[in-house]
Scaffold this active site. Sequence first.
Site, PDB file in Angstrom:
ATOM      1  N   ASP A 212       3.671   0.624  12.043  1.00  0.00           N
ATOM      2  CA  ASP A 212       2.412   0.071  11.507  1.00  0.00           C
ATOM      3  C   ASP A 212       2.186  -1.378  11.934  1.00  0.00           C
ATOM      4  O   ASP A 212       1.107  -1.929  11.703  1.00  0.00           O
ATOM      5  CB  ASP A 212       2.393   0.177   9.973  1.00  0.00           C
ATOM      6  CG  ASP A 212       2.405   1.629   9.522  1.00  0.00           C
ATOM      7  OD1 ASP A 212       2.190   2.515  10.376  1.00  0.00           O
ATOM      8  OD2 ASP A 212       2.644   1.882   8.331  1.00  0.00           O
TER       9      ASP A 212
ATOM     10  N   ASP B 168      -5.243   7.867   8.794  1.00  0.00           N
ATOM     11  CA  ASP B 168      -5.672   7.477  10.133  1.00  0.00           C
ATOM     12  C   ASP B 168      -5.506   8.595  11.152  1.00  0.00           C
ATOM     13  O   ASP B 168      -4.517   9.318  11.129  1.00  0.00           O
ATOM     14  CB  ASP B 168      -4.847   6.272  10.587  1.00  0.00           C
ATOM     15  CG  ASP B 168      -5.406   4.987  10.019  1.00  0.00           C
ATOM     16  OD1 ASP B 168      -6.567   5.006   9.574  1.00  0.00           O
ATOM     17  OD2 ASP B 168      -4.679   3.980  10.035  1.00  0.00           O
TER      18      ASP B 168
ATOM     19  N   LYS C 127       0.836  -1.226   0.000  1.00  0.00           N
ATOM     20  CA  LYS C 127       0.000   0.000   0.000  1.00  0.00           C
ATOM     21  C   LYS C 127       0.862   1.264   0.000  1.00  0.00           C
ATOM     22  O   LYS C 127       0.697   2.135  -0.846  1.00  0.00           O
ATOM     23  CB  LYS C 127      -0.899  -0.014   1.236  1.00  0.00           C
ATOM     24  CG  LYS C 127      -1.462   1.335   1.648  1.00  0.00           C
ATOM     25  CD  LYS C 127      -2.271   1.224   2.940  1.00  0.00           C
ATOM     26  CE  LYS C 127      -2.633   2.563   3.549  1.00  0.00           C
ATOM     27  NZ  LYS C 127      -1.608   3.149   4.409  1.00  0.00           N
TER      28      LYS C 127
ATOM     29  N   MET D   6       6.102   6.734  17.952  1.00  0.00           N
ATOM     30  CA  MET D   6       5.810   7.780  16.952  1.00  0.00           C
ATOM     31  C   MET D   6       4.424   8.386  17.091  1.00  0.00           C
ATOM     32  O   MET D   6       4.254   9.579  16.925  1.00  0.00           O
ATOM     33  CB  MET D   6       5.974   7.213  15.550  1.00  0.00           C
ATOM     34  CG  MET D   6       7.410   6.968  15.176  1.00  0.00           C
ATOM     35  SD  MET D   6       7.580   6.631  13.436  1.00  0.00           S
ATOM     36  CE  MET D   6       9.110   5.720  13.447  1.00  0.00           C
TER      37      MET D   6
END
Length: 435
Positions: free
Chosen positions: A319, A121, A22, A341
């Site tokens: 992620d 997000d 992605k 982060m």
Amino acid sequence: MSSFRVEGGHQLNGEIIPQGAKNEALQIISAVLLTDQEVVIHKIPQIRDVLKLIDLLEDMGVEVSKNGGESCTFKAANVNLDFLNTEDFKDKASALRGSIMILGPLLSRFGTGRMPKPGGDKIGRRRLDTHFVGFQKLGAKFNYDSKTSFYTVDGTNLKGAYMLLDEASVTGTANIIMAAVMAEGLTTIYNAACEPYIQQLCKMLIRMGANIEGVGSNLLRIEGVKSLNGTEHTLLPDMIEVGSFIGMAAMTKSSLIIKDARIEELGIIPETFMRLGIKMNFKDDDIHIPAQEHYEIDSYIDGSILTIADAIWPGLTPDLLSVILVTATQARGTALIHQKMFESRLFFVDKLIDMGAQIILCDPHRATVIGLDRAYPLRGITMTSPDIRAGVSLLIAAMSAEGVSTIHNIDQIDRGYQFIDDRLNALGAKIERVG
Ligand SMILES: CC(=O)N[C@H]1[C@@H](OP(=O)(O)OP(=O)(O)OC[C@H]2O[C@@H](n3ccc(=O)[nH]c3=O)[C@H](O)[C@@H]2O)O[C@H](CO)[C@@H](O)[C@@H]1O
Ligand SMILES: C=C(OP(=O)(O)O)C(=O)O
């Protein structure tokens, strides 16, 4: 708003091929704006964010032809910059985070670009300073209109410059590279993000005629060229999907083969799951996770509790921390998960706690997971997915749980995981899409 109804407790068995990445796709597809010639891209994932970006480019006048399979040809010969002033552009560009990366190519090729505040997000503060300071260093003028929430950059004669980025922003680095490839003279970017997706972007730009040195390091030297040519590019497998499948296999006691995983590009990801006690066999480019009744979290050499924290590449990607956290809930042992982060990515643990997991949310960035060693299975519940990676983590929890779970707001999951229900059902999962 669609939901998943997940019947837990089913083991998976078989092979799965990871989708194209992605976050690489969003960079690479933005880069087609840099040339008026054809760019062919293979292994494009059929996921919401990528389809939205392609739709946006088509509205801007980019010709897109599907070549069958997962391959498309893009030709940005007639880009309509007037579209950037429409409400339609505002709606579509603000619907995803990755759209910010059309700004570098637009500035580079047309000397101007504008962009509404991008989506993505809501996982904490996500500032864009690095992008714009980089453009300014190249000589562009930057403006933010707080009334319309539009960022504008202008500069027809960009000039190469030295810059030390204040943070190794991934999309920021991609944007600055794309702005610099056709700026006059030498641009030096220090503290550049250097993960495989940035390397892939650089390799593609070099094939298009760009002059970039230092690929794979955090010091890039870019000598501007007058124009770029077309090329052909194949996306890497999605490393976050690979990691998600490893965690899923362990949690559901499944035997899973992840095919063509490009293991050498996964950095520290396999090693991190191995520290949770998950066994893995590597054969050619496949990863086999055997069915495991138990897995035990490693501790440090001095016996202290393992911390798993995110870090800039070659550290662990943020992620995957949500997936790692959920996977730890059924391990034997304890781990501290430290999301450095982003400040709002761990709040989803309240749902895991409702399912019966033992987790202490220490503060917005840190959670201690006390593994249950499968002594008490998670229970199915109804929950809502707050973001893409929490979403897939809740899906993994639901697949391993006793009973039925309902996960609302699965658009978040569809944003980044291609046909996930169909692909997992083919391996033995019981996931039904409702609504
Ligand atoms: C579309 C896309 O590609 N999105 C990815 C991209 O987002 P994106 O490029 O938006 O993320 P950035 O790399 O800019 O930064 C992510 C966050 O980390 C912070 N930060 C960043 C660098 C640093 O040295 N220190 C620091 O604290 C930033 O302030 C920000 O809060 O990279 C993130 C970090 O891998 C991933 O989570 C996103 O999935
Ligand atoms: C946070 C992510 O994506 P985005 O930057 O598009 O919000 C992600 O892919 O995990």
